[in-house]
Design a protein around this motif. Structure first.
Motif, short mmCIF file in Angstrom:
data_model
loop_
_atom_site.label_atom_id
_atom_site.label_comp_id
_atom_site.label_asym_id
_atom_site.label_seq_id
_atom_site.Cartn_x
_atom_site.Cartn_y
_atom_site.Cartn_z
N ALA A 77 17.29 59.34 198.69
CA ALA A 77 17.02 59.36 200.13
C ALA A 77 18.31 59.57 200.91
N ALA A 78 19.41 59.04 200.38
CA ALA A 78 20.71 59.21 201.04
C ALA A 78 21.40 60.51 200.66
N GLY A 79 20.81 61.26 199.72
CA GLY A 79 21.43 62.50 199.26
C GLY A 79 22.58 62.26 198.30
N ASP A 80 22.61 61.09 197.66
CA ASP A 80 23.71 60.72 196.77
C ASP A 80 23.26 60.76 195.32
N VAL A 81 24.26 60.74 194.43
CA VAL A 81 24.02 60.69 193.00
C VAL A 81 24.83 59.53 192.43
N GLY A 82 24.18 58.62 191.73
CA GLY A 82 24.88 57.53 191.08
C GLY A 82 25.09 57.84 189.61
N TYR A 83 26.13 57.24 189.04
CA TYR A 83 26.38 57.47 187.62
C TYR A 83 26.93 56.21 186.97
N GLU A 84 26.66 56.12 185.66
CA GLU A 84 27.27 55.09 184.83
C GLU A 84 27.87 55.80 183.63
N TRP A 85 29.19 55.72 183.52
CA TRP A 85 29.94 56.44 182.49
C TRP A 85 30.43 55.43 181.47
N ASN A 86 29.90 55.55 180.25
CA ASN A 86 30.34 54.68 179.14
C ASN A 86 31.64 55.27 178.60
N LEU A 87 32.76 54.58 178.88
CA LEU A 87 34.07 55.13 178.52
C LEU A 87 34.37 55.01 177.03
N ARG A 104 40.90 46.58 178.88
CA ARG A 104 40.50 47.96 178.60
C ARG A 104 39.26 48.32 179.43
N PRO A 105 39.24 49.51 180.07
CA PRO A 105 38.06 49.91 180.83
C PRO A 105 36.91 50.27 179.89
N LEU A 106 35.74 49.73 180.17
CA LEU A 106 34.56 49.96 179.33
C LEU A 106 33.54 50.87 180.00
N LEU A 107 33.23 50.59 181.24
CA LEU A 107 32.24 51.36 181.99
C LEU A 107 32.81 51.72 183.36
N LEU A 108 32.40 52.87 183.86
CA LEU A 108 32.75 53.25 185.23
C LEU A 108 31.45 53.58 185.95
N ARG A 109 31.17 52.83 187.01
CA ARG A 109 29.95 53.04 187.80
C ARG A 109 30.37 53.51 189.19
N GLY A 110 29.72 54.60 189.65
CA GLY A 110 30.11 55.13 190.94
C GLY A 110 29.02 55.95 191.59
N VAL A 111 29.36 56.47 192.76
CA VAL A 111 28.43 57.28 193.55
C VAL A 111 29.14 58.54 194.01
N LEU A 112 28.46 59.69 193.84
CA LEU A 112 28.95 60.96 194.35
C LEU A 112 28.13 61.33 195.57
N ARG A 113 28.82 61.67 196.64
CA ARG A 113 28.13 62.11 197.86
C ARG A 113 28.63 63.50 198.23
N ARG A 114 27.70 64.41 198.49
CA ARG A 114 28.10 65.76 198.88
C ARG A 114 28.64 65.75 200.31
N ILE A 115 29.76 66.45 200.50
CA ILE A 115 30.41 66.45 201.82
C ILE A 115 30.74 67.88 202.25
N ASP A 116 29.91 68.84 201.85
CA ASP A 116 30.18 70.24 202.18
C ASP A 116 30.28 70.47 203.69
N ARG A 117 29.38 69.86 204.45
CA ARG A 117 29.37 70.10 205.90
C ARG A 117 30.66 69.58 206.53
#
Length: 560
Positions: free
Chosen positions: A17-27, A110-123
């Motif tokens: 709904a916010a136009g975002d993409v969440g991710y969980e990266w197992n390092l 040691r980093p194990l997981l990275l959780r984040g959000v990508l938001r498009r900012i083209d405009r």
């Protein structure tokens, strides 16, 4: 914590709904799970990447090193991970994303997981690009606008002065463009401007800069260009416009140009001077009938002034080379006890006849010739040497406005005083108020650095620049010196007394010491004492002398 499938669905819907993409990266395994509006980022279908390495392959090659550095810094320092970069979509196009994330670390860091959000900012990025273009480039021609051309001219002049080079500046005016506009219309006139801009760009070198000053006038900076080369380029342009109609989308249009030019750094030292002299030459070209080039030449009066300036400049160079700069010392006394608090060091040059030239005779010329940094550095060395030699004195030295924002000079100050705190505590550095407010942020950094070394900083000519309460607070100086123009003949000038009271009150509110300059008689001194001034300076307490006042007077001078 266990995440139920329903929770994943709900989180994915919220992100979508916010136009975002969440991710969980197992390092550890490099696997990446995505939720949210993945189609907007990766395209329709199953184009999303399943590994961190695969996602890195989607990041623009110019941006990937920055992301890897940011991640490495975050893992090492735990500083926030927050950056922007471009991601390639399945169709080959790139979109801008804002990436924010937090990691989960093991007990040993040691980093194990990275959780984040990508938001498009083209405009937003497109808007920022448009803003940057409008701030730097002309809308019609795409060339530098007046402000950016002025910056390029400043850089070219600075380079020529620093490396003993030459350069030139041209102002090119399209003749009778108003008549073209009346005859063919605005569209044709605009097409002529664009075609003229393209012709000028083709005629100059790759290292030269072309910009549109405004209307039908263009400016050109020519690097590594002497007077002969300047004449050749300008005359070739005049001939080409005269002999070849401009090819526009609306057909050929015959036009001519008038050009005014000036060489630097022989005739000008600043962009303002260069533009002004080129405008004068351009006006002369138009007065003579247009369709021609005129190079700026000095009038007889200007030539005489130029010869005088060069003569003074040579004397300064000689004084620096032969160590003929000397210091004159004037006492600054305590207003209550009349005891000397410190001496201000005033610069003098030994003339060829053995006399002394005051700073007012050569500093303005030195500023025009770009020599003040060299002078201020030598004065610093002389003052520090004297302080190191005589451990029970305090000295003040003046620096120019350009030196107060010169980080190279500041590095010299640090190098001389870093391991000499006893010397630093007895050095007062004076900067003028008018210079301080021209670049307040850089001056404030300089003041803070000097005080960190242990030096005191005085704001000279206080009142001349009408510095505000906020400005004085940001500078954090130790002493303010009230400009002498407000002090001379004070009992007969009640309006100045009111102003001085306000300056003293402002300084006292910050706990600053105050110095009244140019105190010439006992009446002025008594009045200033009553008003609460801290220190006094002027001929009433001692004129500048090249004799070191803390040493015994030589017998020869005593006899005189």
């Amino acid at each position: 914590m266990t995440v139920e499938p329903s929770d994943v669905t709900r989180i994915s819907a919220i992100l979508a709904a916010a136009g975002d993409v969440g991710y969980e990266w197992n390092l550890v395994t490099d696997a990446v799970a995505w939720v949210g509006d993945c189609a907007a980022l990766f395209g329709p279908g199953r184009h999303r990447v399943a590994s961190g390495d695969g996602f890195n392959g989607r990041i623009n090659a110019e941006d990937l090193p920055g992301r890897l550095k940011a991640l490495d810094r975050y893992y090492r320092t735990r500083e926030p991970y927050d950056l922007e970069y471009r991601v390639r979509r399945p169709d080959g196009s790139f979109c801008w994303v804002h990436d924010r994330a937090q990691a989960e670390f093991s007990h040993d860091g040691r980093p194990l997981l990275l959780r984040g959000v990508l938001r498009r900012i083209d405009r937003r990025k497109a808007y920022e690009t448009r803003l940057e273009l409008s701030a730097n480039f002309d809308d019609l021609t795409g060339q530098f606008n007046r402000a950016r051309l002025r910056d390029a001219l400043q850089q070219s002049i600075t380079h020529a002065m620093r490396y003993s080079g030459t350069g030139g500046f041209l102002l090119i005016d399209v003749d009778r463009l108003g008549e073209v506009n009346d005859a063919y219309g605005y569209a044709t006139a605009d097409a002529v401007i664009v075609a003229a801009a393209q012709r000028i760009e083709r005629a100059v070198g790759a290292s030269d800069t072309v910009g549109r000053i405004g209307g039908d006038v263009f400016g050109v900076t020519l690097d590594q260009c002497g007077e002969k080369e300047l004449d050749a380029v300008a005359n070739a342009l005049v001939a080409q416009f005269r002999d070849e109609p401009l090819r526009t989308s609306l057909g050929p249009v015959p036009v001519t140009v008038s050009i005014g030019g000036v060489s630097y750094p022989e005739y000008v030292k600043t962009p303002t001077e260069a533009i002004g002299k080129a405008e004068a030459a351009l006006a002369e070209a138009k007065r003579l009938g247009q369709n021609r080039f005129v190079r700026y030449r000095m009038s007889e009066a200007e030539q005489a002034d130029h010869r005088r300036m060069l003569k003074v400049g040579e004397s300064v160079k000689r004084a620096l080379k032969r160590d003929e700069l000397v210091l004159a010392y004037q006492p600054v006394v305590d207003a209550g006890t009349a005891g000397v608090r410190f001496h201000e060091c005033l610069l003098r040059i030994v003339r060829s006849d053995g006399g002394l030239a005051s700073a007012g005779e050569f500093i303005p010329v030195a500023e025009r010739l770009g020599m003040t940094r060299l002078i201020d550095r030598r004065v610093l060395e002389m003052v520090v040497e004297e302080l190191a030699r005589t451990p029970d004195i305090t000295l003040a030295m003046n620096i120019s406005g350009i030196t107060a924002t010169d980080r190279a000079w500041l590095r010299t100050l640090v190098a001389l005083l870093r391991d000499a705190p006893a010397v630093a505590r007895r050095l007062v550095i004076e900067i003028t108020e008018t210079a301080a407010i021209q670049d307040l942020e850089e001056t404030a950094r300089f003041v803070a650095s000097a005080r960190d070394l242990g030096c005191k900083v005085a704001l000279d000519d206080f009142g001349a620049g009408y510095i505000s309460f906020r400005h004085l607070k940001s500078l954090t100086v130790d002493i303010v010196k009230i400009d002498g123009s407000f002090v001379r003949g004070l009992p007969a000038r009640p309006d100045n007394l009111v102003f001085i009271r306000s300056l003293i009150s402002l300084a006292q509110s910050f706990g600053l010491e105050t110095v009244a300059e140019c105190v010439e008689d006992a009446a002025d001194a008594a009045l200033l004492r009553r008003e609460g001034i801290t220190m006094l300076q002027g001929w009433h307490f001692g004129r500048p002398t090249t004799h070191r006042p803390w040493l015994p007077m030589p017998l020869a001078e005593l006899a005189e």
